[in-house]
Design a protein around this motif. Structure first.
Motif, PDB file in Angstrom:
ATOM      1  N   VAL A  28      36.490  31.619  48.443  1.00  0.00           N
ATOM      2  CA  VAL A  28      37.695  31.633  49.293  1.00  0.00           C
ATOM      3  C   VAL A  28      37.396  31.139  50.704  1.00  0.00           C
ATOM      4  CG1 VAL A  28      38.739  33.500  47.959  1.00  0.00           C
ATOM      5  CG2 VAL A  28      37.334  34.063  49.956  1.00  0.00           C
ATOM      6  N   TYR A  32      40.119  31.184  53.709  1.00  0.00           N
ATOM      7  CA  TYR A  32      39.893  32.069  54.850  1.00  0.00           C
ATOM      8  C   TYR A  32      40.026  31.295  56.168  1.00  0.00           C
ATOM      9  CZ  TYR A  32      37.971  35.891  57.587  1.00  0.00           C
ATOM     10  OH  TYR A  32      37.809  36.905  58.493  1.00  0.00           O
ATOM     11  N   ASN A  51      44.720  40.101  53.230  1.00  0.00           N
ATOM     12  CA  ASN A  51      45.064  40.755  51.971  1.00  0.00           C
ATOM     13  C   ASN A  51      46.456  40.358  51.496  1.00  0.00           C
ATOM     14  OD1 ASN A  51      42.638  42.180  51.698  1.00  0.00           O
ATOM     15  ND2 ASN A  51      43.343  43.801  53.055  1.00  0.00           N
ATOM     16  N   LEU A  54      46.188  36.930  50.007  1.00  0.00           N
ATOM     17  CA  LEU A  54      45.613  36.984  48.667  1.00  0.00           C
ATOM     18  C   LEU A  54      46.637  37.453  47.639  1.00  0.00           C
ATOM     19  CD1 LEU A  54      42.075  38.499  49.371  1.00  0.00           C
ATOM     20  CD2 LEU A  54      42.625  36.129  48.829  1.00  0.00           C
ATOM     21  N   ASN A 199      44.186  46.488  45.542  1.00  0.00           N
ATOM     22  CA  ASN A 199      43.311  45.884  46.551  1.00  0.00           C
ATOM     23  C   ASN A 199      42.120  46.806  46.775  1.00  0.00           C
ATOM     24  OD1 ASN A 199      42.125  44.594  48.689  1.00  0.00           O
ATOM     25  ND2 ASN A 199      44.032  44.199  49.766  1.00  0.00           N
ATOM     26  N   ILE A 226      41.548  43.164  43.389  1.00  0.00           N
ATOM     27  CA  ILE A 226      40.959  42.308  44.424  1.00  0.00           C
ATOM     28  C   ILE A 226      39.723  43.015  44.956  1.00  0.00           C
ATOM     29  CG2 ILE A 226      41.338  41.125  46.615  1.00  0.00           C
ATOM     30  CD1 ILE A 226      44.347  41.370  46.096  1.00  0.00           C
ATOM     31  N   PHE A 253      37.631  38.770  41.553  1.00  0.00           N
ATOM     32  CA  PHE A 253      38.924  39.241  41.048  1.00  0.00           C
ATOM     33  C   PHE A 253      38.716  39.761  39.630  1.00  0.00           C
ATOM     34  CE2 PHE A 253      40.134  36.332  44.362  1.00  0.00           C
ATOM     35  CZ  PHE A 253      41.309  36.850  44.892  1.00  0.00           C
ATOM     36  N   LEU A 274      44.738  29.932  40.528  1.00  0.00           N
ATOM     37  CA  LEU A 274      44.043  30.481  41.695  1.00  0.00           C
ATOM     38  C   LEU A 274      42.972  29.511  42.179  1.00  0.00           C
ATOM     39  CD1 LEU A 274      45.539  33.141  41.051  1.00  0.00           C
ATOM     40  CD2 LEU A 274      43.377  34.336  41.465  1.00  0.00           C
ATOM     41  N   PHE A 278      42.745  27.825  45.924  1.00  0.00           N
ATOM     42  CA  PHE A 278      41.579  28.052  46.768  1.00  0.00           C
ATOM     43  C   PHE A 278      40.878  26.747  47.159  1.00  0.00           C
ATOM     44  CE2 PHE A 278      41.238  32.457  44.695  1.00  0.00           C
ATOM     45  CZ  PHE A 278      41.948  33.031  45.723  1.00  0.00           C
TER      46      PHE A 278
END
Length: 287
Positions: A28, A32, A51, A54, A199, A226, A253, A274, A278
């Motif tokens: 990520v 980020y 979060n 995500l 999470n 997560i 994940f 995903l 990313f």
């Protein structure tokens, strides 16, 4: 009351559901960096956290694999069942309570919300949970569930749950000092969603590790966890397609699914989407 509710639904899930679990380790790093730019842009009214971003990525993945957003009704006696894919993505998400406990809330219709709208809804629910009377809220929802089961003709379940609610409430009331009553949460906040996203990284920041398995709450068919954001050495491609080795930001994940309803063929499109997000961060600028 809260522990009794958790014990009831998790026991039912493990008795009936054949769990399968897969851990997808996502790089990520690019996302980020894009998040920091979005945060600094001042584009959003609410508090946009990593979060929340995500969670929005996960919603994008679910849209590509809607069979994860389903419920299954199965009879082992008849060796048959029915799977129903839901149109709206209603996410059950565990939230920390002021006393250190956790309760699962329902984030409704996440598939049709922008990133800013999602952040505002999450903040609003967290404020409500922080000032609520959780025992009274769960009692209210439990009684409504009992009435719903009565309408469906499930008399045995009604009697057992009714006795459990009443005796459990009396015990907790007798052993707990009186405190100022908070707000009573609505069924809309505490109701069953279509998929659970936990999470786990937010609860154990600064640690290392991967979650091997998650509870699937029936009739849902999937749960997603997560993990903790970690820095690890890794191989990656530069913009000019050159291979390099460097420190990367990685999040594991965990995807647990009901093997009666799904196999890896239904889960793969979720992971592929995903991976696409990313690696192509311009996608999140449209959210």
């Amino acid at each position: 009351m809260r522990k009794r509710v958790i014990a009831s639904v998790t026991q039912e899930g493990w008795k009936k559901i054949p769990h399968v679990s897969y851990v997808y380790e996502a790089d990520v790093t690019k996302v980020y960096e894009e998040f920091k730019k979005l945060k600094a842009s001042g584009r959003y009214r609410g508090n946009i956290t990593f979060n929340t971003l995500l969670l929005r990525v996960i919603v994008e993945g679910i849209k590509s694999a809607m069979q994860l957003n389903a419920e299954v009704r199965y009879s082992s006696f008849l060796i048959s069942g029915q799977m129903t894919v839901k149109d709206k993505i209603n996410i059950n998400m565990p939230v920390l309570l002021p006393d250190g406990g956790m309760v699962t809330v329902n984030l409704r219709d996440m598939g049709n919300k922008s990133l800013g709208d999602m952040a505002e809804q999450i903040e609003s629910i967290k404020e409500k949970v922080g000032s609520c009377d959780m025992e009274a809220s769960l009692l209210k929802v439990g009684l409504k569930d009992t009435l719903r089961n009565l309408q469906r003709g499930k008399l045995g379940k009604v009697i057992g749950r009714g006795l459990g609610i009443v005796t459990g409430h009396r015990r907790s009331a007798a052993g707990t000092p009186k405190k100022k009553q908070g707000i009573i949460l609505s069924r809309e906040v505490l109701d069953q969603g279509t998929i659970t996203v936990s999470n786990l990284g937010a609860a154990v920041k600064g640690t290392r590790g991967r979650v091997a398995l998650l509870d699937i709450i029936p009739p849902q068919v999937c749960a997603i966890g997560i993990g903790v954001l970690q820095e690890e050495p890794g191989v990656y491609l530069t913009e000019d397609k050159m291979t390099r080795i460097g420190i990367r930001k990685v999040i594991p994940f965990t995807i647990a699914f009901d093997h009666r309803a799904l196999d890896f063929g239904e889960v793969a499109p979720f992971i592929n989407r995903l991976e696409e997000v990313f690696n192509n961060t311009e996608i999140i600028r449209t959210w």
